[in-house]
Design an enzyme around this catalytic site. Structure first.
Site, PDB file in Angstrom:
ATOM      1  N   SER A   1      -2.940  -7.909   2.602  1.00  0.00           N
ATOM      2  CA  SER A   1      -3.238  -7.791   4.034  1.00  0.00           C
ATOM      3  C   SER A   1      -3.690  -9.128   4.615  1.00  0.00           C
ATOM      4  CB  SER A   1      -4.338  -6.754   4.267  1.00  0.00           C
ATOM      5  OG  SER A   1      -3.945  -5.503   3.793  1.00  0.00           O
TER       6      SER A   1
ATOM      7  N   LYS B   1     -15.857  -6.891   5.181  1.00  0.00           N
ATOM      8  CA  LYS B   1     -14.786  -7.863   5.416  1.00  0.00           C
ATOM      9  C   LYS B   1     -14.498  -8.065   6.905  1.00  0.00           C
ATOM     10  CE  LYS B   1     -12.271  -7.272   1.080  1.00  0.00           C
ATOM     11  NZ  LYS B   1     -11.005  -6.893   0.444  1.00  0.00           N
TER      12      LYS B   1
ATOM     13  N   HIS C   1       0.843  -1.208   0.000  1.00  0.00           N
ATOM     14  CA  HIS C   1       0.000   0.000   0.000  1.00  0.00           C
ATOM     15  C   HIS C   1       0.878   1.258   0.000  1.00  0.00           C
ATOM     16  CE1 HIS C   1      -3.116  -2.681   2.191  1.00  0.00           C
ATOM     17  NE2 HIS C   1      -3.605  -2.436   0.983  1.00  0.00           N
TER      18      HIS C   1
ATOM     19  N   ARG D   1      -1.854  -6.456  -8.408  1.00  0.00           N
ATOM     20  CA  ARG D   1      -0.669  -7.255  -8.063  1.00  0.00           C
ATOM     21  C   ARG D   1      -0.455  -8.376  -9.056  1.00  0.00           C
ATOM     22  NH1 ARG D   1      -3.049  -8.152  -2.268  1.00  0.00           N
ATOM     23  NH2 ARG D   1      -4.712  -8.497  -3.757  1.00  0.00           N
TER      24      ARG D   1
HETATM   25  O1  PNS Z   1      -8.733  -2.947  -0.272  1.00  0.00           O
HETATM   26  P1  PNS Z   1     -10.045  -3.542  -0.598  1.00  0.00           P
HETATM   27  O2  PNS Z   1     -10.629  -4.230   0.600  1.00  0.00           O
HETATM   28  O3  PNS Z   1      -9.996  -4.449  -1.804  1.00  0.00           O
HETATM   29  O4  PNS Z   1     -11.021  -2.302  -0.958  1.00  0.00           O
HETATM   30  C1  PNS Z   1     -12.320  -2.523  -1.399  1.00  0.00           C
HETATM   31  C2  PNS Z   1     -13.100  -1.203  -1.391  1.00  0.00           C
HETATM   32  C3  PNS Z   1     -13.152  -0.613  -0.001  1.00  0.00           C
HETATM   33  C4  PNS Z   1     -12.448  -0.213  -2.329  1.00  0.00           C
HETATM   34  C5  PNS Z   1     -14.533  -1.531  -1.920  1.00  0.00           C
HETATM   35  O5  PNS Z   1     -15.073  -2.554  -1.154  1.00  0.00           O
HETATM   36  C6  PNS Z   1     -15.456  -0.322  -1.881  1.00  0.00           C
HETATM   37  O6  PNS Z   1     -15.347   0.558  -2.703  1.00  0.00           O
HETATM   38  N1  PNS Z   1     -16.369  -0.296  -0.889  1.00  0.00           N
HETATM   39  C7  PNS Z   1     -17.316   0.791  -0.732  1.00  0.00           C
HETATM   40  C8  PNS Z   1     -18.728   0.324  -1.090  1.00  0.00           C
HETATM   41  C9  PNS Z   1     -18.940   0.363  -2.594  1.00  0.00           C
HETATM   42  O7  PNS Z   1     -18.900   1.416  -3.213  1.00  0.00           O
HETATM   43  N2  PNS Z   1     -19.165  -0.828  -3.157  1.00  0.00           N
HETATM   44  C10 PNS Z   1     -19.377  -0.961  -4.586  1.00  0.00           C
HETATM   45  C11 PNS Z   1     -18.063  -1.037  -5.336  1.00  0.00           C
HETATM   46  S1  PNS Z   1     -18.402  -1.537  -6.918  1.00  0.00           S
END
Ligand code: PNS
Length: 170
Positions: free
Chosen positions: A137, A43, A19, A99
């Site tokens: 993570s 999560k 990150h 990645r």
């Molecule tokens: O690091 P991560 O856990 O892969 O991040 C995922 C994240 C937080 C970017 C994604 O879950 C998100 O945008 N959540 C907010 C809710 C949302 O907008 N969901 C629809 C995305 S298409």
């Protein structure tokens, strides 16, 4: 002049060197980089929101010290849709790290859904640096849970937080 605001969202549970690599590089391609920490991304994070924010803020201050003149990174939390947060912050684009090929399907789906919800919001992908290709993570948490050494994956401050958290849970 238009200010290009980039939004780097994630759960950051916890922040890894992968990150930090993204943050350093993403901050070079926008005027302002907002790190959007998702409060609850479905999560069930191990680290609380305030712990994740504190960890990221601390590491961002090191990045700012290192880069001396460019203090263009902000850390903020959000709940709800990413597109709503992007609208609120006036972000021009979302930045995500890739990645491996296995990341692509999930990222493609998310970028496409976000684009449908907010057509003027594009997603820019940065490929992870070679040394960080496999760092996730979830992997770090599993290694820590079984007593493995996570010092090459996360900053020393995160290792300490992780040790404290895991000993509290015992
Ligand atoms: O690091 P991560 O856990 O892969 O991040 C995922 C994240 C937080 C970017 C994604 O879950 C998100 O945008 N959540 C907010 C809710 C949302 O907008 N969901 C629809 C995305 S298409």
């Amino acid at each position: 002049m238009t200010k290009h605001i980039g939004l780097y969202p994630g759960t950051f549970d916890p922040l890894t060197f992968g990150h930090i690599d993204m943050i350093e590089r993403a901050s070079q391609i926008c005027d302002l980089l907002i790190i959007g920490v998702a409060e609850n991304s479905g999560k069930s994070p191990l680290f609380s929101l305030s712990q994740r924010l504190n960890i990221i803020q601390e590491q961002v201050s090191y990045v700012h010290q290192k880069e001396k003149c460019t203090s263009n990174i902000k850390v903020e939390s959000f709940t709800g849709l990413l597109t709503d947060f992007a609208r609120l912050k006036g972000a021009s684009f979302v930045i995500r790290g890739l990645r491996a090929v296995s990341d692509f399907e999930y990222e493609f789906q998310m970028a496409s859904a976000n684009k449908r919800l907010k057509p003027d919001l594009d997603t820019v992908f940065l490929t992870a640096s070679e040394s960080q290709h496999f760092v996730a993570s979830s992997l770090v948490k599993e290694i820590a849970r079984f007593g493995g050494d996570i010092s090459s994956f996360v900053p020393v401050e995160v290792s300490k937080y992780m040790a404290d958290l895991l000993s509290e849970k015992k």
